[in-house]
Design an enzyme around this catalytic site. Structure first.
Site, PDB file in Angstrom:
ATOM      1  CB  SER A  52      -1.584  -0.487   6.960  1.00  0.00           C
ATOM      2  OG  SER A  52      -0.692  -0.629   6.116  1.00  0.00           O
ATOM      3  CG  HIS A 280      -2.736  -3.891   3.543  1.00  0.00           C
ATOM      4  ND1 HIS A 280      -2.872  -3.191   2.367  1.00  0.00           N
ATOM      5  CD2 HIS A 280      -2.221  -3.036   4.305  1.00  0.00           C
ATOM      6  CE1 HIS A 280      -2.348  -2.098   2.659  1.00  0.00           C
ATOM      7  NE2 HIS A 280      -2.053  -1.945   3.593  1.00  0.00           N
TER       8      HIS A 280
END
Length: 305
Positions: A52, A280
């Site tokens: 990711s 993230h």
């Protein structure tokens, strides 16, 4: 407090890594690579692999036609690199949640093994991988959030887990990384294979100012920061062992962690993330990863985005 913590933990798990950053490229970051002799980097054909942090999970716009489970963005660092180097062909098979095992087998329905994209003609391969192996990222970061309210200023997670996660990284993730990188080299023996280190997620010390957005007990922040250092050191060692290039993100991403204000951070916080999954990289972080990759590979390029 218990109800609030449960909500925060659920929010974090809902976006769990696909897992675990970057203003101007750091001129002081030296290239790092394995023991093989390396020639000038060729960038075509280019294949992007990884998890990711490679797919830019949650960053819009997403790639039209890609499996939704992969959460692949047109603003991920691979797209930035391709926009600058303009390869004759570019294949992006990054996928949120990927582990090294997903290089060899299907991660989920409709998602082919990532190594299927790599061929003898491939000349450049990039990736972030390893953070999801052994479920270390989810179990540590999100596991700590689940118990942080029991001792906000202390280190309940460190007391509970000790060296469990770093032991797993050193003893299990490292050989998985070596095997995965060797498999890439076997399929693309003429390629430059670059594995990017994970950018800084947390600062070196905790603070109450950061706690609401990153619900990690203050005493556990340096412990988790150390864990990430161990992961990146293992990624570096695996790169050296296999003749791959290691792209060091630690120097340039310091001070751009998830505890920083929106205008400065490259990693979005667990609570209230902006255009990225919790914990993230955002689009700015992805662009920084692209800049560092180009810089440390010695590829001349104009500014990224």
């Amino acid at each position: 407090m218990r109800r609030t913590t449960s909500v925060l933990t659920a929010t974090m798990f809902a976006a769990a890594m696909g897992v675990v950053a970057a203003g101007p490229a750091s001129a002081s970051a030296a290239p790092a690579w394995g023991h093989r002799h390396h020639h000038a980097v060729k960038t075509s054909p280019y294949v992007a692999l990884g998890d990711s942090y490679s797919s830019a999970a949650g960053v819009q716009p997403s790639v039209v036609g890609s499996p939704p489970v992969c959460s692949r963005s047109t603003l991920n660092y691979a797209h930035d690199i391709a926009a600058v180097t303009k390869p004759t062909s570019f294949t992006d098979v990054t996928c949120s949640g990927a582990k090294t095992s997903d290089f060899y087998s299907s991660q989920s329905a409709g998602v082919a093994p990532q190594l299927d994209a790599v061929t003898n003609k491939t000349r450049l391969v990039t990736m972030t991988i390893g953070g999801n192996d052994e479920d270390v990222f989810v179990d540590s970061f999100f596991g700590c959030a689940a118990i942080s309210s029991t001792d906000i200023t202390g280190n309940p997670c460190q007391k509970k887990y000790g060296s469990t996660f770093t032991d797993e990284i050193v003893n299990q993730t490292y050989p998985h990384l070596v095997a995965a990188l060797r498999a890439v080299h076997q399929k693309a023996p003429h390629a430059t294979v670059a594995i990017i280190g994970y950018p800084e997620i947390l600062p070196t010390t905790g603070s109450l100012a950061c706690y609401p957005s990153m619900p990690i007990s203050l005493g556990d922040v340096p412990w988790l920061h150390h864990q990430q250092d161990v992961l990146n050191s293992v990624v570096r060692r695996a790169a050296w062992k296999t003749g791959s290039r290691f792209i060091d993100m630690a120097p340039s991403s310091t001070g751009h962690d998830a505890c920083q204000p929106e205008s400065k951070r490259w990693i979005e916080p667990a609570v209230g993330p902006v255009n990225a999954f919790p914990v993230h990289p955002n689009a700015v972080g992805e662009a920084a990863m692209a800049r560092q990759t180009l810089l440390q590979l010695g590829i001349r390029a104009h500014a990224v985005r």
